[in-house]
Structure formats: structure tokens, C-alpha cells
Design an enzyme around this catalytic site. Structure first.
Site, PDB file in Angstrom:
ATOM      1  CG  HIS A 106      17.979  15.534   7.592  1.00  0.00           C
ATOM      2  ND1 HIS A 106      16.602  15.614   7.628  1.00  0.00           N
ATOM      3  CD2 HIS A 106      18.295  14.432   8.321  1.00  0.00           C
ATOM      4  CE1 HIS A 106      16.121  14.619   8.352  1.00  0.00           C
ATOM      5  NE2 HIS A 106      17.137  13.888   8.788  1.00  0.00           N
ATOM      6  CG  ASP A 114      15.541  18.660  10.131  1.00  0.00           C
ATOM      7  OD1 ASP A 114      15.850  19.048   8.988  1.00  0.00           O
ATOM      8  OD2 ASP A 114      14.377  18.345  10.434  1.00  0.00           O
TER       9      ASP A 114
END
Length: 383
Positions: free
Chosen positions: A213, A190
Site C-alpha cells: 500500500h 499493507d
């Protein structure tokens, strides 16, 4: 407290709680701490595994490892129930099928873990916190979290989890101010660094991010909440094979503001979406349209260079609260064709300045300020 090298300790959920502790505690971690993998150890589920709360002067240092052994959590019976990063909607494979969910890890032999997944290492309500030298790996969820803390220093830290491990943010900041993060390597599934509401005076530099991310402010304003983020600097960062690069994400319906943001000297290699402002963020299948928004004002991008695989710039700002004072200079982003459809820069209701020519040209940015803008009347809710 000392965790000596060459030792491995199985440690269940534990909290070291103040405020009636001596100041300036040092936790020397040179060995390895591993989390239990049986469901019974976690009861109905906990939000954290190792927690330090209400302390003044706490240092975690050494060259040891905190291993959350999260594989059993990542693949539950219903993996599609995980919140999904909404910006996956912007990534369309060449076979024209939208990637609705990222690939999941191979199913573990471990089953029956609670649906609530713990953060590996959490600090709450503490002052003068330092984390240095250690490795945090394979957390069930977020690896390192700071909530309601002041004066935080993180450096020479390694975070390591697979790029497809769900919701495993590297470092998560919430309601925390006066933060420095530097000289660290963050690989996760993430956001490498997630900066949430209530954060101010955050300085991130010399960080290596990927997979993951990218570095994100938000998401902010979910469920019509107030969100305030200010004075954030992210510079001298290397990102490789991340979904986004530097991103601001807010929900419709929120209030508050994001302002005073600098992203500088970011080197990117095969990043799908290098520069993103998304004021329509939604991790559900559907979210209703709302006029209120967390205002975005005063965001500077300088020396953002490298390669992208989907879209170089995506600015999707609110109709009611357009993004203002967005400045770009030294933007050099070149396409690399992989397995995705590729797109030109996109801007919606985004106002600011191009202080130098950009590659590719970002002609969609509206120069100046909007004629009417809610930012100027509502942003002082955060003062």
C-alpha cells in the site's frame, strides 16, 4: 548469539529483555527461524513473536530468514472483521461494483488461530538498533516494528509476503526517532513503511516497494488521540503495483500535527493512487463527522514520476484545519487504463504552491494560504 546457516529452528514466542544486559549485542542470523503453526503455542494470542526490549546497542545481521508462516492467520473464520484500508473506497472497478474488501488469500488448512495476530520481529524501548541483511517473510501481521526506540538503522533487508495478505505492514515505526531505512526491498499486503505518531527525524531512501500500500504517514488521531509527526524524508524510492504511493492519512477528531515532510524522486509503475492526503480516514463501515483534526502543514512533493491506474492526486483535507504549505514540483504522472475507473486530480481545502507545471495539471490546489486556519493556533500542541 548465532543461528548458523543450513539449519532451521522452530522457535515459539520469545522476548530478549533488558535493561540489565551488556551493550552492543550481536544476533547473527544465517540460518532460518520459523514460527509454530499450532494454536496452542500462541495461547489466547500475542502481539509479537520475537521481541527485543530495553536494550542499548542491538544488531540483528546475517543473510538468514525469519519466516512467520502466517497463512493460517490470514484466513480466519471471519476475514471481513479485519480492519480495511479506507482508501480502497477510491478504487472502483470498471464493472461499477465498489471493491469493499481486497481479495483474500486461499483458505489455509490451518484453522483456529487466535484472533490477535503477532508481529514477527519487534523492538521496544531500545537505543542504537541495527537490522541488516536478513529476510522477514510471511508474518501473521506486521513484519518489523520499532516502538519507543532511538537511533534505528535498517538496511539491505528484504520483506516478503503476498500482496493480498491482510495487515502485513513491512516496517512499522511508532514513537521512534532518528531513523534511517535504506537499500531494502519490501513486498507485503499493507504499507511497505508505516510511520505512526511520535516519529521524527526519519530518513528513507533507495527502497523498492511493491506489492503493498505504498509508504504512509499514519493513520493518525484515531479515537480523538494526539498525534505528532515531523521531519520525515522519503526519497529515491521505486514503487510498482501498489495501492497508494506516498500518503498521509488521519482520522477526524484527532489533534496534533504532521509537518516538515519531503517526498522526493519517487518512481511509480501502475500505482493506483500515487499522491494522497486523506484527513477523513476511517477503517470502519462508518465514522461520525468531527471538526477537530490532526493538522497537515509543510508537505513537499518533488520529482514524483511514473504511471497511475485510478487517480494521480487525492488531497482530502479538513474543513476546520485545511492542509497548508503543500508544494509540488516535477510531478509527471501518466494514466494506464487497467480494470478501474479513472479520475482527475482531486483537492479539497488544500493550500500551497505549484513550483513547476505538473502532468496532469493539478488546478484544484488553492494557491497561498487560507484566510482563517486552525493550524496556526493548535499545531504547537506537539512542541
Amino acid at each position: 548469539m548465532v543461528i548458523p546457516s543450513d539449519y532451521i529452528f522452530l522457535v515459539g514466542p520469545i522476548s530478549f529483555s533488558g535493561p540489565y544486559c551488556q551493550a552492543n549485542i550481536v544476533f547473527q542470523l544465517d540460518g532460518m527461524i520459523v514460527a509454530p503453526t499450532d494454536a496452542e503455542s500462541w495461547g489466547r494470542g500475542l502481539l509479537w513473536w520475537i521481541e527485543f526490549t530495553k536494550l542499548k546497542g542491538i544488531t540483528i545481521q546475517g543473510n538468514g530468514v525469519i519466516d512467520g508462516r502466517g497463512t493460517g492467520w490470514w484466513q480466519q473464520d471471519n476475514p471481513f472483521d479485519y480492519p480495511i484500508d479506507d482508501d480502497f473506497k477510491l478504487i472502483v472497478p470498471l464493472n461499477n461494483s465498489v471493491q469493499e474488501r481486497p481479495p483474500m488469500p486461499i483458505r489455509s488448512e490451518l484453522n483456529g488461530m487466535p484472533s490477535i495476530k503477532p508481529t514477527a520481529l519487534r523492538f521496544y524501548g531500545s537505543i542504537d538498533v541495527t537490522v541488516t541483511g536478513i529476510t522477514i517473510q510471511n508474518s501473521p501481521q506486521c513484519h518489523l516494528k520499532f516502538d519507543n526506540c532511538v537511533q534505528v538503522l535498517v538496511h539491505d533487508v528484504t520483506v516478503s509476503s503476498p500482496g493480498d495478505s491482510p495487515n502485513t505492514d513491512g516496517i512499522h515505526l511508532q514513537n521512534t526517532r532518528d531513523v534511517m531505512i535504506h537499500t531494502s526491498t519490501l513486498a507485503c499486503g499493507d504499507d511497505c513503511i508505516s510511520i505512526q505518531t511520535g516519529c521524527s527525524n526519519v530518513y528513507v531512501h533507495n527502497v523498492n516497494c511493491g506489492p503493498g500500500h505504498g509508504i504512509s504517514i499514519g493513520s493518525l488521531g484515531k479515537d480523538s488521540t494526539k498525534a505528532c509527526v515531523s521531519n520525515i524524508t522519503v526519497r529515491d524510492v521505486v514503487m510498482h503495483n501498489t495501492m497508494t504511493g506516498v500518503r498521509i492519512k488521519t482520522w477526524q477528531g484527532g489533534v496534533g500535527s504532521v509537518k516538515g515532510i519531503l517526498f522526493s524522486n519517487i518512481q511509480l509503475t501502475e500505482v493506483q493512487l500515487p499522491i494522497v492526503i486523506d484527513q477523513f480516514y476511517c477503517d470502519h463501515s462508518k465514522c461520525r463527522n468531527q471538526t477537530s483534526a490532526v493538522a497537515v502543514e509543510g508537505v513537499t512533493y518533488e520529482k514524483i514520476r511514473g504511471t497511475y491506474t485510478v487517480k494521480p492526486v487525492h488531497f482530502a483535507c479538513s474543513d476546520s484545519f485545511p492542509c497548508v504549505d503543500v508544494q509540488l514540483s516535477g510531478i509527471e504522472l501518466k494514466p494506464v487504463q487497467l480494470q478501474y475507473h479513472m479520475y482527475d486530480p482531486f483537492c479539497w481545502k488544500t493550500f500551497g504552491l505549484l513550483n513547476s507545471p505538473t502532468v496532469p495539471p493539478i488546478d484544484c490546489l488553492q494557491i497561498g494560504k487560507p484566510a482563517r486556519n486552525g493550524v496556526h493556533t493548535d499545531h504547537d500542541i506537539c512542541v
